[in-house]
Design an enzyme around this catalytic site. Structure first.
Site, PDB file in Angstrom:
ATOM      1  N   GLU A 293      -4.532 -10.586  -8.740  1.00 15.58           N
ATOM      2  CA  GLU A 293      -4.608  -9.800  -7.500  1.00 15.58           C
ATOM      3  C   GLU A 293      -4.717 -10.728  -6.290  1.00 15.58           C
ATOM      4  O   GLU A 293      -4.133 -10.471  -5.233  1.00 15.58           O
ATOM      5  CB  GLU A 293      -5.796  -8.833  -7.535  1.00 15.58           C
ATOM      6  CG  GLU A 293      -5.725  -7.803  -8.634  1.00 15.58           C
ATOM      7  CD  GLU A 293      -4.418  -7.023  -8.643  1.00 15.58           C
ATOM      8  OE1 GLU A 293      -4.000  -6.554  -7.573  1.00 15.58           O
ATOM      9  OE2 GLU A 293      -3.810  -6.887  -9.719  1.00 15.58           O
ATOM     10  N   TRP A 296      -1.339 -11.775  -5.574  1.00 17.66           N
ATOM     11  CA  TRP A 296      -0.572 -10.752  -4.835  1.00 17.66           C
ATOM     12  C   TRP A 296      -0.787 -10.945  -3.328  1.00 17.66           C
ATOM     13  O   TRP A 296       0.130 -10.847  -2.520  1.00 17.66           O
ATOM     14  CB  TRP A 296      -1.045  -9.332  -5.204  1.00 17.66           C
ATOM     15  CG  TRP A 296      -0.278  -8.696  -6.327  1.00 17.66           C
ATOM     16  CD1 TRP A 296      -0.721  -8.503  -7.588  1.00 17.66           C
ATOM     17  CD2 TRP A 296       1.066  -8.157  -6.271  1.00 17.66           C
ATOM     18  NE1 TRP A 296       0.266  -7.877  -8.334  1.00 17.66           N
ATOM     19  CE2 TRP A 296       1.359  -7.656  -7.550  1.00 17.66           C
ATOM     20  CE3 TRP A 296       2.035  -8.056  -5.271  1.00 17.66           C
ATOM     21  CZ2 TRP A 296       2.585  -7.052  -7.860  1.00 17.66           C
ATOM     22  CZ3 TRP A 296       3.253  -7.462  -5.571  1.00 17.66           C
ATOM     23  CH2 TRP A 296       3.512  -6.972  -6.848  1.00 17.66           C
ATOM     24  N   TRP A 330       2.223  17.932   8.736  1.00 14.93           N
ATOM     25  CA  TRP A 330       1.912  17.414   7.393  1.00 14.93           C
ATOM     26  C   TRP A 330       1.234  16.048   7.501  1.00 14.93           C
ATOM     27  O   TRP A 330       0.320  15.738   6.752  1.00 14.93           O
ATOM     28  CB  TRP A 330       3.186  17.285   6.547  1.00 14.93           C
ATOM     29  CG  TRP A 330       3.734  18.604   6.094  1.00 14.93           C
ATOM     30  CD1 TRP A 330       3.171  19.832   6.289  1.00 14.93           C
ATOM     31  CD2 TRP A 330       4.941  18.811   5.354  1.00 14.93           C
ATOM     32  NE1 TRP A 330       3.963  20.801   5.722  1.00 14.93           N
ATOM     33  CE2 TRP A 330       5.049  20.204   5.142  1.00 14.93           C
ATOM     34  CE3 TRP A 330       5.941  17.973   4.865  1.00 14.93           C
ATOM     35  CZ2 TRP A 330       6.124  20.776   4.458  1.00 14.93           C
ATOM     36  CZ3 TRP A 330       7.007  18.528   4.173  1.00 14.93           C
ATOM     37  CH2 TRP A 330       7.102  19.921   3.972  1.00 14.93           C
ATOM     38  N   ASN A 359      -7.594   0.610  -4.491  1.00 16.66           N
ATOM     39  CA  ASN A 359      -6.180   0.225  -4.598  1.00 16.66           C
ATOM     40  C   ASN A 359      -5.311   1.285  -5.273  1.00 16.66           C
ATOM     41  O   ASN A 359      -4.226   1.607  -4.788  1.00 16.66           O
ATOM     42  CB  ASN A 359      -6.056  -1.100  -5.350  1.00 16.66           C
ATOM     43  CG  ASN A 359      -4.606  -1.532  -5.480  1.00 16.66           C
ATOM     44  OD1 ASN A 359      -3.919  -1.709  -4.476  1.00 16.66           O
ATOM     45  ND2 ASN A 359      -4.128  -1.654  -6.700  1.00 16.66           N
ATOM     46  N   TRP A 377       7.306   5.622   6.100  1.00 16.25           N
ATOM     47  CA  TRP A 377       6.179   4.792   5.641  1.00 16.25           C
ATOM     48  C   TRP A 377       5.473   4.089   6.796  1.00 16.25           C
ATOM     49  O   TRP A 377       4.288   3.795   6.719  1.00 16.25           O
ATOM     50  CB  TRP A 377       6.664   3.771   4.593  1.00 16.25           C
ATOM     51  CG  TRP A 377       7.726   2.813   5.081  1.00 16.25           C
ATOM     52  CD1 TRP A 377       9.070   2.999   5.039  1.00 16.25           C
ATOM     53  CD2 TRP A 377       7.528   1.526   5.692  1.00 16.25           C
ATOM     54  NE1 TRP A 377       9.729   1.918   5.574  1.00 16.25           N
ATOM     55  CE2 TRP A 377       8.804   1.003   5.974  1.00 16.25           C
ATOM     56  CE3 TRP A 377       6.409   0.770   6.013  1.00 16.25           C
ATOM     57  CZ2 TRP A 377       8.981  -0.253   6.579  1.00 16.25           C
ATOM     58  CZ3 TRP A 377       6.577  -0.470   6.607  1.00 16.25           C
ATOM     59  CH2 TRP A 377       7.859  -0.972   6.894  1.00 16.25           C
ATOM     60  N   TRP A 400       2.687  -0.846   1.501  1.00 17.28           N
ATOM     61  CA  TRP A 400       3.432   0.345   1.941  1.00 17.28           C
ATOM     62  C   TRP A 400       4.899   0.266   1.544  1.00 17.28           C
ATOM     63  O   TRP A 400       5.487   1.250   1.091  1.00 17.28           O
ATOM     64  CB  TRP A 400       3.289   0.550   3.460  1.00 17.28           C
ATOM     65  CG  TRP A 400       2.073   1.378   3.736  1.00 17.28           C
ATOM     66  CD1 TRP A 400       0.828   0.930   4.065  1.00 17.28           C
ATOM     67  CD2 TRP A 400       1.963   2.814   3.654  1.00 17.28           C
ATOM     68  NE1 TRP A 400      -0.048   1.979   4.180  1.00 17.28           N
ATOM     69  CE2 TRP A 400       0.618   3.145   3.941  1.00 17.28           C
ATOM     70  CE3 TRP A 400       2.856   3.836   3.355  1.00 17.28           C
ATOM     71  CZ2 TRP A 400       0.165   4.474   3.939  1.00 17.28           C
ATOM     72  CZ3 TRP A 400       2.410   5.150   3.355  1.00 17.28           C
ATOM     73  CH2 TRP A 400       1.083   5.461   3.645  1.00 17.28           C
TER      74      TRP A 400
END
Ligand code: FAD
Length: 488
Positions: A293, A296, A330, A359, A377, A400
């Site tokens: 992680e 990442w 929305w 996460n 997004w 995202w």
């Protein structure tokens, strides 16, 4: 117009940087996203100059002016700075804080304090890069230098490239190359010598502005213990209690399974070297999964460094102009945690109430906004950027774009999370939902994931009155998303 002097290898000895020492009376160390005094590359180099060091922080008006007065990050930064100030004062110095555009403040301060050199740790975000170039250029015009050092990552810029010399755009080969290149030296702490007797005396240091003076008197409370002390405590707790089971527990938001260190990593109140060193020393399955992680995080940092346009555009060019319908009602329901999908709502309420989101939930909530609500997004990314205490442009944008299938991920656009089955899988007993959506607390473990499908509801609970009916039908929206992406 000398570019920032970058020491790419953090194993450089101090001797190498003192061959051409600045001839000023003070060395200026500029803190940015490195709010700690231990294991700090730029501070170590400033001290190695042999000159009395002045530590400086700028409340950068270019950034402050974009934030709402309730922004809870300011509290975290401010309190972390207070801790630094206490340590500096105890060592005979002080922290110099100023407010204004950083590109003007730093050169002015360097002139005012008689510093020929400014030391800072590198920041790879597009704004920071522009700012640092401006600072370096202005300093050069008055005969001063800007020294920037790698500190917040193990490997930066183009230190890791593919065999053909290109940036990595796929995580697994990047991760393998990262692990292959890592040597004990890379994660070795960069020891900072004792500060006593090495700091500029505090005379003339302005008082640190209060949060109210900065315009953030209304800031929402920050629930995370700030500063290097807060980071230390959190890390110790993670190492003692959870790291061994991290690989088994990290996906369950109702369980305390992760480290919660992201904000500390974001603001540098903990050193990445310390975390990597510990993970490698531990070597267990949990620690190795956690190390991945951390990789990442570096993967996204190097992506943003190589592809700064991704900050505003889809990484995959074919998705740049997707005609999202963008229903703003929305969007608002999603933001407020009133979508009618319990796990999505619990996630958004966790974000709104605490500034943190687990996460697994970030992935599901992001997928829901894009693939179920058909909203761009970038609108979701912006909302997260506003609310997350750990907001980091590279990781947020990367996350995202991953969820929206517009990023560099190899998974095609038809990976669409089902918000109900995800809920059944990752919050099986509804523990997390009950914590953040108390109006559903009395539902049983089956019904809580999709209350509109329940045969009976607890007495007194009426959907549409006490908790919303789903604003969309997942199966139908899924087809619309496939059509939207499929046309490109
Ligand atoms: P742990 O599970 O303990 O992981 C340790 C550290 O590794 C984290 O603190 C973080 O620095 C890093 N990390 C973990 N997962 C990722 C990941 N997927 N990508 C990059 N780094 C990771 N992380 C941020 O730090 N800032 C953000 O703004 C951010 N936005 C995100 C937006 C979306 C849509 C998604 C899907 C993910 C985002 N992430 C972001 C990544 C991740 O969700 C958080 O880092 C993590 O939840 C933080 O919790 P933790 O510290 O307990 O993580």
């Amino acid at each position: 117009n000398k570019p920032p002097d970058t020491k790419k290898d953090n194993t450089l000895s101090d001797n190498q940087t003192t061959t051409n020492p600045p001839v000023s009376k003070t060395a200026l160390y500029w803190l940015r996203r490195d709010l700690r005094l231990e294991d700090n590359h730029a501070l170590r180099q400033a001290l190695a100059s042999g000159l009395p060091v002045q530590c400086v922080f700028v409340f950068d008006s270019n950034i402050l002016n974009t934030l709402p007065p309730t922004d809870r990050r300011l509290g975290f930064i401010w309190q972390s700075l207070r801790e630094i100030q206490d340590t500096l004062r105890a060592a005979g110095g002080d922290l110099w804080c100023e407010t204004g555009p950083a590109q003007d403040v730093i050169p002015r301060l360097a002139a005012q304090l008689g510093a020929d050199a400014v030391y800072a740790n590198e920041d790879y975000e597009p704004y920071a890069r522009r700012r640092d170039t401006m600072v370096a250029q202005t300093l050069a015009t008055i005969g001063k230098t800007f020294h920037a050092y790698k500190d917040q990552v193990i490997f930066a810029r183009d230190e890791l490239l593919t065999a053909s010399g290109k940036p990595f755009t796929v995580f697994t080969p990047y991760c393998n190359a990262w692990l292959k290149k890592l040597s004990p030296q890379h994660s070795q702490a960069l020891t900072v010598p004792p500060l006593t007797g090495r700091l500029r005396p505090p005379a003339g240091t302005p008082a640190m502005p209060s949060l109210t003076e900065l315009g953030f008197g209304q800031a929402e409370p920050c629930l995370l213990a700030p500063g290097a002390s807060g980071a230390k405590e959190l890390f110790a707790d993670f190492c003692q209690q959870r790291i061994q089971r991290y690989h088994q527990q990290r996906d369950y938001p109702g369980v305390k399974g992760v480290s919660y260190l992201s904000t500390h990593l974001r603001f540098g109140t903990i050193s990445i070297r310390q975390l990597v060193q510990f993970a490698c020393f531990d070597g267990g399955e949990g620690a190795m999964c956690w190390l991945k992680e951390l990789i990442w995080r570096e993967f996204y940092q190097q992506l943003l460094w190589h592809f700064p346009d991704a900050a505003t555009h889809s990484f995959k060019p074919q998705y740049r102009d997707l005609p999202f319908p963008n229903r703003l009602d929305w969007l608002e329901s999603w933001q407020k945690g009133l979508s009618g999908y319990p796990l999505i709502d619990a996630a958004m309420r966790q974000l709104n109430q605490t500034g943190y989101m687990h996460n697994r939930l970030r992935m599901i909530a992001a997928s829901f906004l894009v693939k179920d609500l058909l909203i761009d997004w970038r609108l979701g990314e912006r909302y997260f950027a506003e609310k997350l205490l750990d907001f980091d442009l590279a990781s947020n944008n990367g996350g995202w774009q991953w969820a929206a299938s517009t990023g560099c991920d190899a998974q095609p656009y038809f990976r669409i999370f089902n918000p109900v089955t995800q809920s059944q899988k990752f919050d099986p007993d509804g523990r997390f939902i009950r914590r953040y959506v108390p109006e559903l607390a009395a539902l049983n473990d089956q019904a809580i994931h999709a209350p509109w499908q329940a045969k009976t509801l607890p007495e007194g609970l009426k959907l549409g009155r006490d908790y919303p009916l789903p604003i969309v039908d997942h199966a139908k929206q899924r087809q619309l998303a496939l059509a939207l992406f499929g046309k490109q």
